[in-house]
Design a protein around this motif. Structure first.
Motif, mmCIF file in Angstrom:
data_model
loop_
_atom_site.group_PDB
_atom_site.id
_atom_site.type_symbol
_atom_site.label_atom_id
_atom_site.label_comp_id
_atom_site.label_asym_id
_atom_site.label_seq_id
_atom_site.Cartn_x
_atom_site.Cartn_y
_atom_site.Cartn_z
ATOM 1 N N ASP A 21 -7.045 -24.166 118.818
ATOM 2 C CA ASP A 21 -6.991 -24.659 120.192
ATOM 3 C C ASP A 21 -6.815 -26.172 120.243
ATOM 4 N N LEU A 22 -7.168 -26.875 119.149
ATOM 5 C CA LEU A 22 -7.019 -28.322 119.116
ATOM 6 C C LEU A 22 -5.580 -28.755 118.856
ATOM 7 N N LEU A 23 -4.804 -27.905 118.201
ATOM 8 C CA LEU A 23 -3.450 -28.292 117.813
ATOM 9 C C LEU A 23 -2.550 -28.667 118.992
ATOM 10 N N PRO A 24 -2.622 -27.963 120.140
ATOM 11 C CA PRO A 24 -1.795 -28.397 121.264
ATOM 12 C C PRO A 24 -2.165 -29.798 121.772
ATOM 13 N N GLN A 25 -3.400 -30.213 121.599
ATOM 14 C CA GLN A 25 -3.818 -31.559 121.995
ATOM 15 C C GLN A 25 -3.443 -32.575 120.929
ATOM 16 N N LEU A 26 -3.615 -32.185 119.676
ATOM 17 C CA LEU A 26 -3.448 -33.102 118.561
ATOM 18 C C LEU A 26 -1.979 -33.350 118.210
ATOM 19 N N GLY A 27 -1.184 -32.310 118.197
ATOM 20 C CA GLY A 27 0.227 -32.414 117.791
ATOM 21 C C GLY A 27 1.002 -33.494 118.528
ATOM 22 N N PRO A 28 0.988 -33.497 119.862
ATOM 23 C CA PRO A 28 1.732 -34.530 120.597
ATOM 24 C C PRO A 28 1.224 -35.945 120.330
ATOM 25 N N LEU A 29 -0.082 -36.102 120.129
ATOM 26 C CA LEU A 29 -0.633 -37.432 119.841
ATOM 27 C C LEU A 29 -0.165 -37.935 118.483
ATOM 28 N N LEU A 30 -0.166 -37.061 117.492
ATOM 29 C CA LEU A 30 0.305 -37.441 116.168
ATOM 30 C C LEU A 30 1.792 -37.787 116.196
ATOM 31 N N ALA A 31 2.566 -37.008 116.942
ATOM 32 C CA ALA A 31 3.997 -37.285 117.060
ATOM 33 C C ALA A 31 4.237 -38.618 117.764
ATOM 34 N N GLU A 32 3.449 -38.904 118.784
ATOM 35 C CA GLU A 32 3.574 -40.170 119.506
ATOM 36 C C GLU A 32 3.245 -41.351 118.585
ATOM 37 N N ALA A 33 2.204 -41.226 117.797
ATOM 38 C CA ALA A 33 1.826 -42.292 116.858
ATOM 39 C C ALA A 33 2.934 -42.504 115.834
ATOM 40 N N ARG A 34 3.495 -41.432 115.317
ATOM 41 C CA ARG A 34 4.560 -41.532 114.316
ATOM 42 C C ARG A 34 5.798 -42.201 114.920
ATOM 43 N N GLN A 35 6.174 -41.814 116.123
ATOM 44 C CA GLN A 35 7.350 -42.411 116.765
ATOM 45 C C GLN A 35 7.145 -43.901 117.027
ATOM 46 N N LEU A 36 5.961 -44.265 117.420
ATOM 47 C CA LEU A 36 5.655 -45.679 117.660
ATOM 48 C C LEU A 36 5.703 -46.457 116.347
ATOM 49 N N ALA A 37 5.200 -45.874 115.278
ATOM 50 C CA ALA A 37 5.220 -46.530 113.964
ATOM 51 C C ALA A 37 6.658 -46.757 113.492
ATOM 52 N N PHE A 38 7.541 -45.791 113.737
ATOM 53 C CA PHE A 38 8.942 -45.921 113.325
ATOM 54 C C PHE A 38 9.579 -47.192 113.883
#
Length: 102
Positions: A21-38
């Motif tokens: 149940d945490l993955l739908p919350q966590l996945g977009p946040l991790l993707a956002e952090a990765r995109q910002l880091a790029f």
């Protein structure tokens, strides 16, 4: 001199296998952090791995051109905000370790 940053994250073990149940919350946040880091100066690469012996533990490795590039990224307010949300979902702070090539 390039550096590598190791970030350790631990997903909580929830009653009844509710971790998924945490993955739908966590996945977009991790993707956002990765995109910002790029988009950050000095960012070279990043990868995320899951511990084979403990599937609740994740390791993120990012490579930076210099420790100064990493420090600018770590001080970035947008990064800190996203990290705060990730840590809130996980219920624990992310652990950081910075290594250089000697």
């Amino acid at each position: 001199m390039s550096i590598r940053v190791l970030m350790f994250r631990k997903m909580p073990r929830l009653y009844g296998g509710m971790e998924a149940d945490l993955l739908p919350q966590l996945g977009p946040l991790l993707a956002e952090a990765r995109q910002l880091a790029f988009r950050q100066a000095g960012y070279i690469s990043g990868e995320t791995m899951r511990n084979v012996a403990d599937p609740y533990e994740f390791l993120v490795i990012s490579t930076w051109k210099s420790v100064e590039d990493w420090e600018r990224w770590f001080a970035n307010k947008e990064r800190a905000e996203i990290e705060g949300k990730i840590d809130a979902v996980l219920g624990a702070p992310t652990e950081y370790r910075v290594y250089s090539y000697d």
